[in-house]
Design an enzyme around this catalytic site. Structure first.
Site, PDB file in Angstrom:
ATOM      1  N   CYS A 111       0.876  -1.163   0.000  1.00 27.18           N
ATOM      2  CA  CYS A 111       0.000   0.000   0.000  1.00 27.18           C
ATOM      3  C   CYS A 111       0.919   1.220   0.000  1.00 27.18           C
ATOM      4  CB  CYS A 111      -0.875  -0.037   1.246  1.00 27.18           C
ATOM      5  SG  CYS A 111      -1.944   1.389   1.374  1.00 27.18           S
ATOM      6  N   CYS A 118      -2.724  15.114   2.376  1.00 31.26           N
ATOM      7  CA  CYS A 118      -3.845  14.944   1.446  1.00 31.26           C
ATOM      8  C   CYS A 118      -4.795  16.116   1.612  1.00 31.26           C
ATOM      9  CB  CYS A 118      -4.575  13.632   1.721  1.00 31.26           C
ATOM     10  SG  CYS A 118      -5.937  13.333   0.581  1.00 31.26           S
ATOM     11  N   CYS A 122     -10.793  13.750   4.735  1.00 29.44           N
ATOM     12  CA  CYS A 122     -11.721  12.752   5.306  1.00 29.44           C
ATOM     13  C   CYS A 122     -11.502  12.713   6.822  1.00 29.44           C
ATOM     14  CB  CYS A 122     -11.479  11.382   4.691  1.00 29.44           C
ATOM     15  SG  CYS A 122     -11.497  11.415   2.888  1.00 29.44           S
ATOM     16  N   CYS A 125      -9.467   9.980   8.836  1.00 31.48           N
ATOM     17  CA  CYS A 125      -8.184   9.554   8.267  1.00 31.48           C
ATOM     18  C   CYS A 125      -7.050  10.423   8.824  1.00 31.48           C
ATOM     19  CB  CYS A 125      -8.268   9.702   6.746  1.00 31.48           C
ATOM     20  SG  CYS A 125      -6.682   9.641   5.950  1.00 31.48           S
ATOM     21  N   GLY A 168      -2.631  10.260   0.514  1.00 29.57           N
ATOM     22  CA  GLY A 168      -2.932  11.003  -0.711  1.00 29.57           C
ATOM     23  C   GLY A 168      -4.084  10.435  -1.508  1.00 29.57           C
ATOM     24  N   GLU A 169      -4.611  11.266  -2.384  1.00 31.93           N
ATOM     25  CA  GLU A 169      -5.682  10.895  -3.315  1.00 31.93           C
ATOM     26  C   GLU A 169      -5.033  10.748  -4.697  1.00 31.93           C
ATOM     27  OE1 GLU A 169      -9.218  10.336  -3.857  1.00 31.93           O
ATOM     28  OE2 GLU A 169      -8.326  10.200  -5.836  1.00 31.93           O
ATOM     29  N   LEU A 224     -16.601   4.665  -0.459  1.00 29.39           N
ATOM     30  CA  LEU A 224     -17.986   5.137  -0.449  1.00 29.39           C
ATOM     31  C   LEU A 224     -18.428   5.494   0.990  1.00 29.39           C
ATOM     32  CD1 LEU A 224     -20.300   5.632  -2.409  1.00 29.39           C
ATOM     33  CD2 LEU A 224     -20.999   3.260  -2.123  1.00 29.39           C
ATOM     34  N   ASN A 299     -10.014   1.649  11.338  1.00 32.97           N
ATOM     35  CA  ASN A 299      -8.814   1.738  12.177  1.00 32.97           C
ATOM     36  C   ASN A 299      -8.922   3.013  13.008  1.00 32.97           C
ATOM     37  OD1 ASN A 299      -6.898  -0.339  11.994  1.00 32.97           O
ATOM     38  ND2 ASN A 299      -6.087   0.421  10.054  1.00 32.97           N
ATOM     39  N   CYS A 342      -3.884   4.388   7.217  1.00 31.34           N
ATOM     40  CA  CYS A 342      -3.333   5.437   6.372  1.00 31.34           C
ATOM     41  C   CYS A 342      -2.885   6.674   7.151  1.00 31.34           C
ATOM     42  CB  CYS A 342      -4.431   5.741   5.363  1.00 31.34           C
ATOM     43  SG  CYS A 342      -4.494   7.333   4.702  1.00 31.34           S
TER      44      CYS A 342
HETATM   45  S1  SF4 Z   1      -5.629   9.852   2.222  1.00 31.09           S
HETATM   46 FE1  SF4 Z   1      -7.532   8.970   1.428  1.00 31.09          FE
HETATM   47  S2  SF4 Z   1      -8.847   8.676   3.226  1.00 31.09           S
HETATM   48 FE2  SF4 Z   1      -7.171  10.067   3.809  1.00 31.09          FE
HETATM   49  S3  SF4 Z   1      -7.974  12.150   3.515  1.00 31.09           S
HETATM   50 FE3  SF4 Z   1      -6.934  11.557   1.632  1.00 31.09          FE
HETATM   51  S4  SF4 Z   1      -8.521  10.664   0.347  1.00 31.09           S
HETATM   52 FE4  SF4 Z   1      -9.334  10.714   2.428  1.00 31.09          FE
END
Ligand code: SF4
Length: 351
Positions: A111, A118, A122, A125, A168-169, A224, A299, A342
């Site tokens: 991963c 990011c 979210c 996260c 990251g996205e 989602l 998590n 993450c």
């Molecule tokens: S790394 Fe993924 S889960 Fe975390 S804020 Fe960015 S898009 Fe959202």
């Protein structure tokens, strides 16, 4: 700063060697050294002359990632490494082992990160909580994979799958991500087929459409977590821009155009999105779509009070979804003791 050698496509490397007054075939030797022998320093390129090795070292950087401590989970199936970039930002990559060494179904899944921090925010996260720092270059994305490939090499093992689900996205750093995937796919180099990659997006609709139009073999997963706009928005701010209807319609377009199955990720959060009613709503929205749902108890992170669902609630959710004929898997959380969720290790450092 010297250019990172993994940032170069083959034709660009060829040109760079021509500029060093070297014949074109030297590029092939360097490429194979990087991506087949997995050499990480100029002086390892012993088939080349000492003069050229020196020139290579003077011209290119062979690493942008300085690994921090390597953390193994107590069951030794998950290994996490934090890396420091030249500008001081931290990223991380995790290796997950499935199956015993040498077994037929052995998987060594990585991963990896596509950005430092990011921008998506979210709430549950750890990376989202730290904010956006910068995009990684294609070479920095590649280097995470090569780092673990080198670690597996002495055991005769290889990376089998890569999920772009770390920090990251990936669709916010679309070009570099696709360049990295393309570069690693070269049969004369690392020879890692696109089908072995999975991109995970939080739902950047225009990029899902672009990705669908490019007909790549890369797998697509969409985070989602809820199908009611208000609830989804409270967890994923991006939902304000791309609400559930728009997102699911882009997902349907993707499946129609590519005929590829799409995966939906659903982090089960106790008492938030894990009721049987929510499973029913999800089942109704996904009915008839070529898809798979991955359910994974959340998590825990420092900045979010929500907890992973109990086993009982997770099983009830899974059973309700199965009534709609939606294939789903209830996954185990891995590496909690090494904060393998993450962004957890890197945020620990940067706070
Ligand atoms: S790394 Fe993924 S889960 Fe975390 S804020 Fe960015 S898009 Fe959202």
């Amino acid at each position: 700063m010297k250019p990172l050698i993994y940032d170069l496509d083959y034709p660009v490397l060829e040109k760079a060697l021509l500029a060093l007054s070297e014949p074109a075939y030297r590029a092939r030797q360097v490429w194979q050294g990087l991506y087949q022998s997995l050499w990480s320093q100029a002086d390892q390129f012993t088939p080349l002359s000492a003069v050229l090795r020196q020139k290579l070292g003077e011209t290119f950087a062979f690493s942008h990632l300085t690994p921090g401590p390597i953390l193994d989970s107590s069951d030794r199936q998950t290994r996490k490494t934090m890396f420091t970039l030249p500008d001081g930002y931290a990223i991380e990559a995790v290796l997950m082992r499935y199956g015993k060494s040498g077994a037929v179904k052995t998987r060594r899944t990585l991963c990896i990160s596509t950005q430092a921090g990011c921008a998506m925010g979210c709430v549950f996260c750890a990376t989202g909580q730290m904010g956006f720092k910068r995009h990684l270059t294609s070479g920095e994305i590649i280097e995470q994979i090569l780092f673990y490939a080198r670690q597996l090499q002495p055991m005769g093992e290889k990376v089998t799958n890569v999920v772009l689900m770390g920090m990251g996205e990936p669709f916010h750093n679309y070009e570099a991500t696709m360049q990295a995937i393309d570069r690693l796919g070269d049969a004369q180099g690392f020879n890692f087929g696109a089908r072995r990659f999975t991109i995970s997006t939080v739902g950047l609709v225009p990029m899902i459409r672009r990705f669908a139009n490019e007909h790549r073999q890369v797998n697509l997963a969409v985070s989602l977590h809820a199908v009611q706009d208000e609830l989804r928005q409270s967890m994923l701010p991006v939902n304000k821009r791309y609400p559930v209807d728009e997102l699911l319609s882009a997902c349907r377009e993707y499946v129609d155009k590519t005929n590829r199955r799409i995966t939906f990720e659903w982090a089960l959060i106790n008492g938030v999105n894990d009721s049987v009613d929510q499973a029913r709503l999800l089942g109704e929205r996904l009915r008839g779509l070529l898809c798979h749902v991955n359910l994974i108890p959340l998590n825990p992170t420092q900045g979010y009070a929500g907890q992973g669902s109990t086993q009982e609630r997770a099983k009830a959710f899974t059973a309700e979804l199965a009534r709609f004929g939606i294939p789903c898997t209830l996954r185990l959380r891995r590496g909690i003791d090494i904060q393998a969720g993450c962004g957890q290790l890197a945020t620990g450092k940067t706070r």
